[in-house]
Every structure is written in structure tokens, then in C-alpha cells.
Design an enzyme around this catalytic site. Sequence first.
Site, PDB file in Angstrom:
ATOM      1  CG  ASN A 178      -2.303  -0.564   0.909  1.00 26.71           C
ATOM      2  OD1 ASN A 178      -2.705  -0.642  -0.244  1.00 26.71           O
ATOM      3  ND2 ASN A 178      -3.021  -0.961   1.940  1.00 26.71           N
ATOM      4  CG  ASP A 187      -8.454  -1.085  -2.657  1.00 24.92           C
ATOM      5  OD1 ASP A 187      -8.120  -1.435  -1.503  1.00 24.92           O
ATOM      6  OD2 ASP A 187      -9.025  -0.010  -2.904  1.00 24.92           O
ATOM      7  CD  GLU A 213      -3.291  -7.735   6.942  1.00 25.80           C
ATOM      8  OE1 GLU A 213      -2.672  -8.282   7.874  1.00 25.80           O
ATOM      9  OE2 GLU A 213      -4.042  -6.766   7.121  1.00 25.80           O
TER      10      GLU A 213
END
Length: 297
Positions: A178, A187, A213
Site C-alpha cells: 500500500n 485493493d 489484509e
Amino acid sequence: MGMNFTVQESSALYGLLAETSSDVIIKTDRDGMIVHASPGIRKLGVEPHGDVGPHLLDLVAEQGREAVTRALSSALEGRQGTRWTEFPAVTADARETWFEIRIRPLMEDSAVYGALAVMRSIDERRSLREQLFAATYTDPLTQLTNRAAFISMLEHMIAQGMEGCLAMFSIDFFRTINMKYGQTAGDDVLRVFADLLREMLRSDDIISRIGSERFAVLLPRTTPQQAQAICARVVTTMAELRQKVGDSRLAITASGSVASISESMDSTIERAELALFCAKAKGRNRLEMEKPRRAGV
């Protein structure tokens, strides 16, 4: 089929509900055959005229027959129905349309000579209810069930004494992905893993996203050895995929764990989480089974 009611029928109808144009009013004989119906029955492909029409149950799709049969039988036995029964109807265009029905007996001199039913469409209400359920129990990113649904289903399995296993998975180094490539890339990774779980797991297995996650899978009627084989393939296959992240294609890995569903919900989750922690501590990209407990511990 006209709408001519006796005094007793009118009284029964008034007690049943305040009639609205969207309701379908049906009168049956002692055998459940429709003898009168309001114009709203046209939406079911039945014309409200002529002699004795179809049987009331002919309007009901197969999956709703049992419930409506009970309600009709109860009315024809003289019991006053107070509950609404939901069912899918058989319509002229073969589209599934949901109604609710309430049926009461028609009586004269204490003898039942038929039944009076009120049907109303509940398609819109069911649609709203299904949307609310989806919003409450579905993860919008992956379309998997969410943590609230997972907890409810695990509680149910334990309460019913169902045997099986709980597997947990975590995308390795997800925070780094991320931070380096952005949330959109993160995503994408989550969606890819969710699709992989759908593809590799069995139809009876229940897959949920339970954290940023983290994913959980309930495997009913599965031994630890079977669950280990299934989940190990998931970890191996994920490592072999080259996922496009930014301008590069990277091998994204996942760590996993398996624990037996037993004792209590808290114990089951705790044992699965501990095994997942061990998988990460041992280098990630691996599957760990819960550690067997020593006698007396």
C-alpha cells in the site's frame, strides 16, 4: 370469477385487512379451488372470471408450496390465520415474484365451506431487505462476507456441534504494498486473492474478509489433514501468480493457518490466529497447523 360476497364473507374480509388496490383477494371452496378473485390476480396469469379456477396452490412456486399448504390446511380446518406467509408465485412471464398471503376460514353454522385469502406483493420489501443484508454482511471491495457474518456463521457451527476447520490467511507485507504502490494497487491484490479463494475452495466452504489484509475460511465437515491439503494449495498458487502492481508484475504471497473448530468460538479463533502468527514468524509464504495441546494443558 366475480367478486360477490355473502354477509359472512364481507365480515371476514373486513377483519382480514383494509383492502387496497394492490392486494389480491381470493375465495376458495372447501377443496382449495379458487371460485372468486379480485382483478389483481391477472398479474399471476389468471383471469378473474369464469367458473371454478385453478387450485390456490397452483399459484405457488415449488419452494413455497409446503408453507402455503400448511396455511391453507389450517384455514380449511377452521383455524383463524393471523400470520402472513411469504412465498414465490408462479407468474405469467415465469419471473420470480414474491408475495405474502394470509388465509382465514369461511364458516356457516360452524361448518367450513371455503377459505378467504389476501395476497400482496412484497418484491420491493424483499429487495430492500436483501440490500440491507448485503450491506450489513458483505465486504464491498471483495464481495465476500465480512467479519460480522463470519462470527455469526462460526457461532452457528459451534452451537450445532458441526465438525470442521477454520483457516486464516494474511497477505504478506500488505502495508508495504500500500505504501509503495498506493491503495488502488493494494485493493487489486485483495480482489485477486479473494477470486483465488473462490476458485480454489469448495462450494460448501465459507469465505470472509475479516480485516484489512486478512481472510477467514470455514471448512465444514473437513478434517485437519484435508484442510491442510486444500489451504496449502492456496498458499502455493498465490506465490506462483504474478500480480500487476503499478508498472511491475510482482509475486504476492500469503501466509495461512488451520485450526479445528471445537470448544468455543474464542478458542477456535485464538488457535487459528496463533498458528497464523507462527507462519509469519517462520518467514511467511507458508501454512501452519495449530499446535496439538499437551495432555493436562
